[in-house]
Design a protein around this motif. Structure first.
Motif, mmCIF file in Angstrom:
data_model
loop_
_atom_site.group_PDB
_atom_site.id
_atom_site.type_symbol
_atom_site.label_atom_id
_atom_site.label_comp_id
_atom_site.label_asym_id
_atom_site.label_seq_id
_atom_site.Cartn_x
_atom_site.Cartn_y
_atom_site.Cartn_z
ATOM 1 N N ILE A 35 21.913 28.545 22.608
ATOM 2 C CA ILE A 35 22.872 28.495 23.718
ATOM 3 C C ILE A 35 22.795 29.787 24.522
ATOM 4 O O ILE A 35 22.716 29.755 25.755
ATOM 5 C CB ILE A 35 24.304 28.251 23.193
ATOM 6 N N TYR A 36 22.801 30.908 23.839
ATOM 7 C CA TYR A 36 22.721 32.213 24.500
ATOM 8 C C TYR A 36 21.463 32.295 25.371
ATOM 9 O O TYR A 36 21.516 32.742 26.524
ATOM 10 C CB TYR A 36 22.734 33.310 23.435
ATOM 11 N N LYS A 37 20.332 31.855 24.823
ATOM 12 C CA LYS A 37 19.058 31.905 25.544
ATOM 13 C C LYS A 37 19.120 31.060 26.812
ATOM 14 O O LYS A 37 18.765 31.528 27.900
ATOM 15 C CB LYS A 37 17.926 31.425 24.631
ATOM 16 N N HIS A 38 19.587 29.808 26.690
ATOM 17 C CA HIS A 38 19.632 28.921 27.854
ATOM 18 C C HIS A 38 20.595 29.437 28.923
ATOM 19 O O HIS A 38 20.261 29.437 30.109
ATOM 20 C CB HIS A 38 20.030 27.502 27.448
ATOM 21 N N VAL A 39 21.758 29.874 28.513
ATOM 22 C CA VAL A 39 22.753 30.366 29.481
ATOM 23 C C VAL A 39 22.233 31.616 30.189
ATOM 24 O O VAL A 39 22.357 31.746 31.413
ATOM 25 C CB VAL A 39 24.120 30.607 28.810
ATOM 26 N N ASN A 40 21.620 32.527 29.442
ATOM 27 C CA ASN A 40 21.067 33.739 30.065
ATOM 28 C C ASN A 40 19.921 33.424 31.015
ATOM 29 O O ASN A 40 19.814 34.028 32.088
ATOM 30 C CB ASN A 40 20.632 34.749 29.011
ATOM 31 N N ASN A 41 19.055 32.498 30.632
ATOM 32 C CA ASN A 41 17.955 32.103 31.513
ATOM 33 C C ASN A 41 18.496 31.533 32.824
ATOM 34 O O ASN A 41 18.018 31.873 33.910
ATOM 35 C CB ASN A 41 17.048 31.067 30.840
ATOM 36 N N ILE A 42 19.490 30.677 32.725
ATOM 37 C CA ILE A 42 20.061 30.051 33.926
ATOM 38 C C ILE A 42 20.847 31.073 34.742
ATOM 39 O O ILE A 42 20.767 31.084 35.974
ATOM 40 C CB ILE A 42 20.931 28.831 33.556
ATOM 41 N N ASP A 43 21.563 31.949 34.084
ATOM 42 C CA ASP A 43 22.282 33.005 34.788
ATOM 43 C C ASP A 43 21.310 33.832 35.623
ATOM 44 O O ASP A 43 21.563 34.115 36.805
ATOM 45 C CB ASP A 43 23.030 33.885 33.782
ATOM 46 N N PHE A 44 20.179 34.208 35.052
ATOM 47 C CA PHE A 44 19.177 34.988 35.781
ATOM 48 C C PHE A 44 18.641 34.193 36.974
ATOM 49 O O PHE A 44 18.485 34.737 38.068
ATOM 50 C CB PHE A 44 18.035 35.394 34.841
ATOM 51 N N TYR A 45 18.398 32.910 36.766
ATOM 52 C CA TYR A 45 17.865 32.080 37.853
ATOM 53 C C TYR A 45 18.867 31.927 38.995
ATOM 54 O O TYR A 45 18.532 32.157 40.157
ATOM 55 C CB TYR A 45 17.464 30.697 37.315
ATOM 56 N N ILE A 46 20.104 31.545 38.671
ATOM 57 C CA ILE A 46 21.047 31.220 39.749
ATOM 58 C C ILE A 46 21.744 32.439 40.338
ATOM 59 O O ILE A 46 22.124 32.418 41.511
ATOM 60 C CB ILE A 46 22.080 30.144 39.324
ATOM 61 N N ASN A 47 21.908 33.511 39.546
ATOM 62 C CA ASN A 47 22.631 34.678 40.055
ATOM 63 C C ASN A 47 21.729 35.835 40.477
ATOM 64 O O ASN A 47 22.193 36.762 41.142
ATOM 65 C CB ASN A 47 23.644 35.179 39.026
ATOM 66 N N THR A 48 20.469 35.795 40.085
ATOM 67 C CA THR A 48 19.540 36.843 40.510
ATOM 68 C C THR A 48 18.521 36.260 41.483
ATOM 69 O O THR A 48 18.494 36.626 42.651
ATOM 70 C CB THR A 48 18.852 37.503 39.303
ATOM 71 N N PHE A 49 17.710 35.331 41.004
ATOM 72 C CA PHE A 49 16.655 34.794 41.869
ATOM 73 C C PHE A 49 17.201 34.047 43.086
ATOM 74 O O PHE A 49 16.813 34.331 44.216
ATOM 75 C CB PHE A 49 15.716 33.881 41.069
ATOM 76 N N LEU A 50 18.078 33.079 42.873
ATOM 77 C CA LEU A 50 18.564 32.269 43.996
ATOM 78 C C LEU A 50 19.415 33.068 44.984
ATOM 79 O O LEU A 50 19.593 32.646 46.127
ATOM 80 C CB LEU A 50 19.346 31.049 43.504
#
Length: 136
Positions: A35-50
């Motif tokens: 869960i931690y891995k998936h949430v962190n990956n998505i956080d990086f994608y939507i809050n950093t990259f996007l």
């Protein structure tokens, strides 16, 4: 000033999405580590990259998966690797499946995302190896 307000609104929406996504993963009885891995990956994608240049909402993020995993992630994330590309691809499929179930994206959009990942992932791996070993 307006752009800052727009980014703050998107970040607020993203926080809500991440909380709900995390709860869905908990409900599916995934391990805390996963869960931690998936949430962190998505956080990086939507809050950093996007939000890096254009301020894109998460639900419109399917359009940028190739740019992210095939270029940006490789160049900007110090921890990028073939394994991390694979893990991010899995996280993104789970997240956008979650958004589909919520009614935020269409089935065609989800299917297109999954097909793009399947077709482009081998090239992303090549780009990652080329970045790691430029003289080979």
């Amino acid at each position: 000033m307006e752009e800052e307000a727009n980014v703050e609104e998107i970040k607020k929406q993203n926080k809500q999405l991440l909380d709900e996504f995390e709860q869905e993963l908990i409900d599916k009885k995934l391990s805390a580590k996963t869960i931690y891995k998936h949430v962190n990956n998505i956080d990086f994608y939507i809050n950093t990259f996007l939000l890096y240049d254009e301020f894109v909402e998460a639900k419109k993020g399917t359009l940028f998966i190739g740019e992210f995993l095939g270029y940006w992630f490789i160049k900007k994330a110090m921890w990028s690797s073939v394994k991390q590309i694979n893990e991010n691809a899995t996280s993104l499929k789970k997240f956008y499946t979650f958004l589909y179930k919520r009614g935020d994206i269409r089935k065609e959009t989800l299917d297109s995302l999954k097909e793009r990942i399947k077709l482009e992932k081998p090239q992303w791996h090549v780009e990652m190896r080329r970045y790691d070993f430029p003289f080979i």
